[in-house]
Design an enzyme around this catalytic site. Sequence first.
Site, short mmCIF file in Angstrom:
data_model
loop_
_atom_site.label_atom_id
_atom_site.label_comp_id
_atom_site.label_asym_id
_atom_site.label_seq_id
_atom_site.Cartn_x
_atom_site.Cartn_y
_atom_site.Cartn_z
CG HIS A 59 93.46 66.79 70.42
ND1 HIS A 59 94.66 66.24 70.81
CD2 HIS A 59 92.83 67.18 71.56
CE1 HIS A 59 94.76 66.31 72.13
NE2 HIS A 59 93.66 66.87 72.61
CG ASN A 108 94.64 64.42 75.36
OD1 ASN A 108 95.58 64.92 74.75
ND2 ASN A 108 93.56 65.11 75.70
CB CYS A 144 95.13 69.81 72.83
SG CYS A 144 95.18 69.24 74.53
O1 UT7 Z 1 92.83 67.58 75.24
C1 UT7 Z 1 92.10 68.39 76.09
C2 UT7 Z 1 90.68 68.34 75.73
N1 UT7 Z 1 90.00 67.40 76.59
C3 UT7 Z 1 88.91 66.79 76.13
O2 UT7 Z 1 88.57 66.93 74.99
C4 UT7 Z 1 88.06 65.96 77.09
C5 UT7 Z 1 86.59 66.12 76.75
N2 UT7 Z 1 85.71 65.42 77.66
C6 UT7 Z 1 85.65 64.09 77.74
O3 UT7 Z 1 86.36 63.41 77.04
C7 UT7 Z 1 84.65 63.46 78.66
O4 UT7 Z 1 83.77 64.46 79.16
C8 UT7 Z 1 85.28 62.69 79.87
C9 UT7 Z 1 85.93 61.41 79.36
C10 UT7 Z 1 86.31 63.57 80.55
C11 UT7 Z 1 84.19 62.31 80.87
O5 UT7 Z 1 83.19 61.57 80.22
P1 UT7 Z 1 81.64 61.91 80.50
O6 UT7 Z 1 80.86 60.97 79.74
O7 UT7 Z 1 81.46 63.38 80.20
O8 UT7 Z 1 81.50 61.59 82.02
P2 UT7 Z 1 81.08 62.53 83.24
O9 UT7 Z 1 82.16 63.49 83.55
O10 UT7 Z 1 79.72 63.08 82.99
O11 UT7 Z 1 80.95 61.46 84.37
C12 UT7 Z 1 79.96 60.44 84.33
C13 UT7 Z 1 80.11 59.61 85.58
C14 UT7 Z 1 80.14 60.45 86.86
O12 UT7 Z 1 79.49 59.72 87.87
P3 UT7 Z 1 77.99 60.07 88.29
O13 UT7 Z 1 78.01 61.52 88.69
O14 UT7 Z 1 77.16 59.83 87.07
O15 UT7 Z 1 77.73 59.13 89.41
C15 UT7 Z 1 81.62 60.55 87.15
O16 UT7 Z 1 81.86 60.74 88.53
O17 UT7 Z 1 81.36 58.90 85.53
C16 UT7 Z 1 82.10 59.19 86.71
N3 UT7 Z 1 83.52 59.17 86.35
C17 UT7 Z 1 84.26 58.06 86.40
N4 UT7 Z 1 83.97 56.80 86.74
C18 UT7 Z 1 84.95 55.89 86.66
C19 UT7 Z 1 84.28 60.21 85.93
N5 UT7 Z 1 85.53 59.78 85.68
C20 UT7 Z 1 85.54 58.45 85.96
C21 UT7 Z 1 86.52 57.45 85.92
N6 UT7 Z 1 86.19 56.20 86.25
N7 UT7 Z 1 87.78 57.72 85.50
#
Ligand code: UT7
Length: 318
Positions: free
Chosen positions: A242, A272, A108
Amino acid sequence: MKIIGTGSAIPSLSVTNDMLSVFLDTSDQWIRTRTGIVERRIISDENLKDLAVEAAKKALEEANMDGSQLDYIICSNVVNYYVTPSLSCLISGEINAACPCVDLNAACSGFVYGLDMAQAYQLAGKAKNILVICAEEPTRMCSWKDRNTAVLFGDGAAAVVVTEGDDFKASYITAKYRPEILYYQRALEDCPFVTYQQRGVPMYMNGKEVFKMAVNASIEGIERILKETGHTADQVDHYILHQANMRIIETIRNQLHQPVEKFPHNIERLGNTSSATIPILLDELNKGGKLKQGDTILLSGFGAGFTAGTCLFTWTMN
Ligand code: UT7
């Protein structure tokens, strides 16, 4: 170096969060609040090379230049239909170019890496007119059964034509060894002598770790570039970051104590698109008349590797 033309092209198919929740355990509410994404464009009938060619032609048109006048094509791309020949070579054949072409994979961060490379070639006296193009199809890297990644990405392409000038003030690119937090493994052909046959692994991302790395790398790059160019954060008119997550953009903005108006975004519409996010946004701002002559623009990208890149320039087009 200075930018004399911009162009972009996005696929026609718009895929909303609700469309994803039909086959993934996710919801519009989760995706909106955790990422800021509402819809994304995904390649269906088009192909990436055609989008790239469209973006390149638009940038050349604005630069009032024919492809034959280009001295170099630098294309940021992670995956496309071919591994070889390079995407930049495929693009060159359709824009009447007869110059060297190279693909670069800095994930990216690719647009800032590409600009940095273009300026180095100019300063070495090896090229004057350069097409820096980003064309990405990350929707073919993630598993569409994995809600952790599939909801985040969209496809698109964007290009700039640069030539000699004094607009670019500084750039800073970095790479830190963190392959385990974000990767995609392609499938390789079987070989009778190899002990490990590689079938390919869809994109894996440790979102939380990438989030932290992104904020830290971006802030580090921005502070360094501001210091190097003698600017304060207040003196920058547009921070074009980005588009990976609206919460990353907000965290960076808060740390810099800057108003929301200085952080344009299109993640809500396009998701993205990997290295294409920054040049697509730059083109939208340019074509939308949002950039004034003399504006100070800062770009900051980050991605797999972990790579990051920041640069600052004055806008002199119009
Ligand atoms: O361009 C490449 C660079 N990429 C990035 O910069 C991405 C950076 N990271 C992020 O943007 C975020 O970390 C994400 C959007 C990917 C995830 O957000 P988060 O707030 O870090 O969520 P998480 O991974 O900690 O997940 C929280 C909860 C989990 O459930 P539990 O364990 O709390 O029950 C996940 O299983 O949300 C759940 N979850 C979802 N729920 C519904 C993860 N993805 C989803 C989803 N829909 N799509």
